[in-house]
Design a protein around this motif. Structure first.
Motif, PDB file in Angstrom:
ATOM      1  N   ALA A   1       0.835  -1.203   0.000  1.00  0.00           N
ATOM      2  CA  ALA A   1       0.000   0.000   0.000  1.00  0.00           C
ATOM      3  C   ALA A   1       0.869   1.252   0.000  1.00  0.00           C
ATOM      4  CB  ALA A   1      -0.924  -0.009   1.213  1.00  0.00           C
ATOM      5  N   PHE A   2       1.909   1.255   0.835  1.00  0.00           N
ATOM      6  CA  PHE A   2       2.796   2.418   0.879  1.00  0.00           C
ATOM      7  C   PHE A   2       3.437   2.661  -0.481  1.00  0.00           C
ATOM      8  CE2 PHE A   2       7.029   4.311   1.608  1.00  0.00           C
ATOM      9  CZ  PHE A   2       6.619   5.505   2.195  1.00  0.00           C
ATOM     10  N   ARG A   3       3.919   1.606  -1.105  1.00  0.00           N
ATOM     11  CA  ARG A   3       4.560   1.764  -2.414  1.00  0.00           C
ATOM     12  C   ARG A   3       3.579   2.330  -3.435  1.00  0.00           C
ATOM     13  NH1 ARG A   3       7.123  -2.876  -3.101  1.00  0.00           N
ATOM     14  NH2 ARG A   3       9.230  -2.039  -2.947  1.00  0.00           N
ATOM     15  N   ALA A   4       2.354   1.834  -3.454  1.00  0.00           N
ATOM     16  CA  ALA A   4       1.350   2.323  -4.399  1.00  0.00           C
ATOM     17  C   ALA A   4       1.039   3.795  -4.167  1.00  0.00           C
ATOM     18  CB  ALA A   4       0.080   1.486  -4.287  1.00  0.00           C
ATOM     19  N   ILE A   5       0.941   4.177  -2.902  1.00  0.00           N
ATOM     20  CA  ILE A   5       0.596   5.560  -2.551  1.00  0.00           C
ATOM     21  C   ILE A   5       1.694   6.526  -2.980  1.00  0.00           C
ATOM     22  CG2 ILE A   5       0.265   7.133  -0.598  1.00  0.00           C
ATOM     23  CD1 ILE A   5      -1.146   4.679   0.801  1.00  0.00           C
ATOM     24  N   VAL A   6       2.929   6.252  -2.582  1.00  0.00           N
ATOM     25  CA  VAL A   6       3.996   7.217  -2.876  1.00  0.00           C
ATOM     26  C   VAL A   6       4.370   7.215  -4.354  1.00  0.00           C
ATOM     27  CG1 VAL A   6       4.923   7.338  -0.540  1.00  0.00           C
ATOM     28  CG2 VAL A   6       5.757   5.560  -2.088  1.00  0.00           C
ATOM     29  N   THR A   7       4.163   6.092  -5.045  1.00  0.00           N
ATOM     30  CA  THR A   7       4.391   6.082  -6.490  1.00  0.00           C
ATOM     31  C   THR A   7       3.409   7.017  -7.186  1.00  0.00           C
ATOM     32  OG1 THR A   7       5.264   3.818  -6.522  1.00  0.00           O
ATOM     33  CG2 THR A   7       4.353   4.657  -8.579  1.00  0.00           C
ATOM     34  N   ALA A   8       2.134   6.923  -6.809  1.00  0.00           N
ATOM     35  CA  ALA A   8       1.128   7.804  -7.404  1.00  0.00           C
ATOM     36  C   ALA A   8       1.437   9.269  -7.110  1.00  0.00           C
ATOM     37  CB  ALA A   8      -0.257   7.433  -6.873  1.00  0.00           C
ATOM     38  N   LEU A   9       1.893   9.556  -5.900  1.00  0.00           N
ATOM     39  CA  LEU A   9       2.184  10.939  -5.531  1.00  0.00           C
ATOM     40  C   LEU A   9       3.416  11.463  -6.263  1.00  0.00           C
ATOM     41  CD1 LEU A   9       1.403  10.745  -1.716  1.00  0.00           C
ATOM     42  CD2 LEU A   9       0.016  11.766  -3.522  1.00  0.00           C
ATOM     43  N   LEU A  10       4.393  10.604  -6.505  1.00  0.00           N
ATOM     44  CA  LEU A  10       5.552  11.027  -7.281  1.00  0.00           C
ATOM     45  C   LEU A  10       5.136  11.386  -8.705  1.00  0.00           C
ATOM     46  CD1 LEU A  10       8.524  11.540  -7.673  1.00  0.00           C
ATOM     47  CD2 LEU A  10       8.887   9.076  -7.956  1.00  0.00           C
ATOM     48  N   HIS A  11       4.253  10.608  -9.282  1.00  0.00           N
ATOM     49  CA  HIS A  11       3.733  10.942 -10.613  1.00  0.00           C
ATOM     50  C   HIS A  11       3.074  12.312 -10.606  1.00  0.00           C
ATOM     51  CE1 HIS A  11       3.405   6.437 -11.945  1.00  0.00           C
ATOM     52  NE2 HIS A  11       4.613   6.930 -12.117  1.00  0.00           N
ATOM     53  N   LEU A  12       2.326  12.613  -9.538  1.00  0.00           N
ATOM     54  CA  LEU A  12       1.631  13.889  -9.466  1.00  0.00           C
ATOM     55  C   LEU A  12       2.603  15.061  -9.341  1.00  0.00           C
ATOM     56  CD1 LEU A  12      -1.296  12.822  -7.119  1.00  0.00           C
ATOM     57  CD2 LEU A  12      -1.420  13.299  -9.569  1.00  0.00           C
ATOM     58  N   ILE A  13       3.677  14.859  -8.592  1.00  0.00           N
ATOM     59  CA  ILE A  13       4.705  15.905  -8.483  1.00  0.00           C
ATOM     60  C   ILE A  13       5.304  16.195  -9.848  1.00  0.00           C
ATOM     61  CG2 ILE A  13       6.988  16.449  -7.539  1.00  0.00           C
ATOM     62  CD1 ILE A  13       6.166  14.768  -5.054  1.00  0.00           C
ATOM     63  N   VAL A  14       5.666  15.131 -10.549  1.00  0.00           N
ATOM     64  CA  VAL A  14       6.266  15.285 -11.876  1.00  0.00           C
ATOM     65  C   VAL A  14       5.301  15.960 -12.836  1.00  0.00           C
ATOM     66  CG1 VAL A  14       7.182  14.021 -13.865  1.00  0.00           C
ATOM     67  CG2 VAL A  14       7.815  13.318 -11.562  1.00  0.00           C
ATOM     68  N   ALA A  15       4.028  15.601 -12.752  1.00  0.00           N
ATOM     69  CA  ALA A  15       3.038  16.137 -13.684  1.00  0.00           C
ATOM     70  C   ALA A  15       2.865  17.643 -13.575  1.00  0.00           C
ATOM     71  CB  ALA A  15       1.689  15.446 -13.459  1.00  0.00           C
ATOM     72  N   GLN A  16       3.214  18.231 -12.443  1.00  0.00           N
ATOM     73  CA  GLN A  16       3.028  19.671 -12.255  1.00  0.00           C
ATOM     74  C   GLN A  16       4.214  20.501 -12.732  1.00  0.00           C
ATOM     75  OE1 GLN A  16       0.080  20.866 -11.450  1.00  0.00           O
ATOM     76  NE2 GLN A  16      -0.589  18.731 -11.365  1.00  0.00           N
ATOM     77  N   GLN A  17       5.315  19.863 -13.102  1.00  0.00           N
ATOM     78  CA  GLN A  17       6.505  20.628 -13.516  1.00  0.00           C
ATOM     79  C   GLN A  17       6.219  21.643 -14.619  1.00  0.00           C
ATOM     80  OE1 GLN A  17       9.154  16.837 -13.597  1.00  0.00           O
ATOM     81  NE2 GLN A  17      10.554  18.566 -13.655  1.00  0.00           N
ATOM     82  N   PRO A  18       5.525  21.276 -15.701  1.00  0.00           N
ATOM     83  CA  PRO A  18       5.287  22.270 -16.767  1.00  0.00           C
ATOM     84  C   PRO A  18       4.539  23.497 -16.273  1.00  0.00           C
ATOM     85  CG  PRO A  18       4.804  20.045 -17.543  1.00  0.00           C
ATOM     86  CD  PRO A  18       4.984  19.954 -16.055  1.00  0.00           C
ATOM     87  N   ARG A  19       3.606  23.304 -15.371  1.00  0.00           N
ATOM     88  CA  ARG A  19       2.820  24.437 -14.882  1.00  0.00           C
ATOM     89  C   ARG A  19       3.649  25.325 -13.963  1.00  0.00           C
ATOM     90  NH1 ARG A  19      -2.687  22.171 -12.571  1.00  0.00           N
ATOM     91  NH2 ARG A  19      -3.484  24.244 -13.064  1.00  0.00           N
ATOM     92  N   VAL A  20       4.515  24.725 -13.160  1.00  0.00           N
ATOM     93  CA  VAL A  20       5.388  25.524 -12.301  1.00  0.00           C
ATOM     94  C   VAL A  20       6.348  26.334 -13.170  1.00  0.00           C
ATOM     95  CG1 VAL A  20       7.151  25.464 -10.495  1.00  0.00           C
ATOM     96  CG2 VAL A  20       5.187  23.913 -10.372  1.00  0.00           C
ATOM     97  N   ARG A  21       6.852  25.730 -14.230  1.00  0.00           N
ATOM     98  CA  ARG A  21       7.746  26.451 -15.152  1.00  0.00           C
ATOM     99  C   ARG A  21       7.023  27.623 -15.808  1.00  0.00           C
ATOM    100  NH1 ARG A  21       9.751  21.083 -16.657  1.00  0.00           N
ATOM    101  NH2 ARG A  21      11.858  20.852 -15.811  1.00  0.00           N
ATOM    102  N   ARG A  22       5.719  27.493 -16.013  1.00  0.00           N
ATOM    103  CA  ARG A  22       4.940  28.582 -16.621  1.00  0.00           C
ATOM    104  C   ARG A  22       4.502  29.612 -15.582  1.00  0.00           C
ATOM    105  NH1 ARG A  22       2.188  24.232 -19.219  1.00  0.00           N
ATOM    106  NH2 ARG A  22       0.326  24.624 -17.948  1.00  0.00           N
ATOM    107  N   ARG A  23       4.941  29.416 -14.330  1.00  0.00           N
ATOM    108  CA  ARG A  23       4.585  30.315 -13.231  1.00  0.00           C
ATOM    109  C   ARG A  23       3.078  30.306 -12.984  1.00  0.00           C
ATOM    110  NH1 ARG A  23       5.338  35.297 -13.833  1.00  0.00           N
ATOM    111  NH2 ARG A  23       6.636  36.024 -12.110  1.00  0.00           N
ATOM    112  N   ASP A  24       2.457  29.171 -13.155  1.00  0.00           N
ATOM    113  CA  ASP A  24       1.023  28.987 -12.966  1.00  0.00           C
ATOM    114  C   ASP A  24       0.742  28.785 -11.470  1.00  0.00           C
ATOM    115  OD1 ASP A  24      -1.573  28.053 -12.737  1.00  0.00           O
ATOM    116  OD2 ASP A  24      -1.450  26.740 -14.480  1.00  0.00           O
ATOM    117  N   PRO A  25      -0.023  29.673 -10.837  1.00  0.00           N
ATOM    118  CA  PRO A  25      -0.295  29.532  -9.405  1.00  0.00           C
ATOM    119  C   PRO A  25      -0.927  28.192  -9.042  1.00  0.00           C
ATOM    120  CG  PRO A  25      -0.927  31.712 -10.145  1.00  0.00           C
ATOM    121  CD  PRO A  25      -0.592  30.926 -11.385  1.00  0.00           C
TER     122      PRO A  25
END
Length: 311
Positions: A32-56
């Motif tokens: 369960a822990f592995r599944a949870i943190v894997t999904a959250l790592l994907h979510l962190i990565v997915a936000q990179q383009p928006r952070v680069r665009r200075r998207d609040p």
């Protein structure tokens, strides 16, 4: 073992993180822990383009994913503790800290402009806008740092082959459902005890209660899919009350943070908020505090009366 790459995350870039994570009903606590943190790592990565665009919104969603991952480490506690886990916690905290000023200054600017303060100083607003812009520049630069890229790689390795995966008791850990029921019940009891004194707490103490409530909310989100029937209904009802409490405590925390930020600007000779505007802002804050505290106290009572799993 071939290591996965996060160059193409399963979450679409720019997508807001899902509220909850589905777990297999036969999963162990370690799985369960592995599944949870894997999904959250994907979510962190997915936000990179928006952070680069200075998207609040992108900055906000990355911070949420970071908080949820730190909460997962806390929730699973001794099951995943170790030298490398402690290092991941420090790096996650570093990253969250780098993003925080952009979020806080953005909300302060939105609040002041939305209130349409009659005497808001153009100099004050200009200074606030400049600091906000610099904070978003810093957030954008952060996701291009080698330290950030290393953190993503280290998280991937830690999830798949960290110390926690090699401990002697790895095969004897409880099922995810047994573990979840125990940890959720314990945290709910502790939160209710602290909420009983909510009205007497100062800003910092109330903030610590809010953090505990957020961790419990995240934990329910991690494990909610494991429960159905009567237990599932009770859990959903409890979480509904908990989210309302968090909305109120979050609004109270925003007032405290914004007052501190406004105070910092007021100490700058060239960026003071005019007295009339300051009074208007203080009046709005006081009204918000009264309204949100009333909601928080009422909701805290409901949480105490409607416990998890009927215990």
């Amino acid at each position: 073992m071939m290591r996965r790459t996060f160059q193409k995350p399963t979450a679409k870039p720019g997508a807001a993180p899902a509220n909850d994570i589905d777990l297999s009903e036969i999963a162990s606590s370690g799985e369960a822990f592995r599944a949870i943190v894997t999904a959250l790592l994907h979510l962190i990565v997915a936000q990179q383009p928006r952070v680069r665009r200075r998207d609040p919104s992108g900055v906000h969603q990355m911070r949420i994913a970071l908080r949820r991952m730190r909460a997962a480490i806390s929730v699973f506690g001794d099951l995943v503790d170790g030298t490398d886990t402690q290092r991941m916690k420090r790096e996650l905290k570093w990253l969250a800290g780098r993003l925080a000023p952009a979020r806080d200054l953005h909300l302060l600017e939105v609040k002041i402009k939305g209130a349409k303060l009659r005497a808001a100083s153009p100099t004050f607003l200009k200074r606030l806008g400049a600091d906000r812009g610099a904070a978003f520049d810093s957030a954008r630069a952060t996701v291009d740092l080698q330290r950030f890229r290393k953190l993503l790689a280290d998280l991937e390795h830690w999830i798949e082959a960290g110390e926690w995966t090699k401990r002697a008791d790895a095969d004897d850990r409880p099922s995810a459902e047994v573990f979840a029921r125990k940890v959720l019940t314990r945290r709910a009891h502790k939160l209710n005890k602290r909420l009983a004194k909510l009205e007497q707490l100062d800003d910092e103490e109330r903030h610590r209660v809010r953090i505990a409530a957020k961790k419990l909310n995240y934990a329910i989100g991690f494990f909610e899919s494991l429960f159905d029937g009567k237990a599932g209904k009770r859990l959903k009802r409890f979480r509904k009350h908990l989210k309302k409490l968090l909305d109120a405590l979050g609004a109270l925390n925003d007032v405290a943070v914004h007052r501190k930020l406004a105070g910092k600007f007021a100490r700058r000779a060239q960026a003071k908020l005019d007295p009339d505007a300051a009074r208007q802002l203080a009046d709005l804050d006081d009204a918000e505090i009264r309204r949100q505290m009333k909601t928080a106290l009422k909701t805290a009572g409901k949480l105490a009366e409607d416990p998890l799993f009927g215990d």
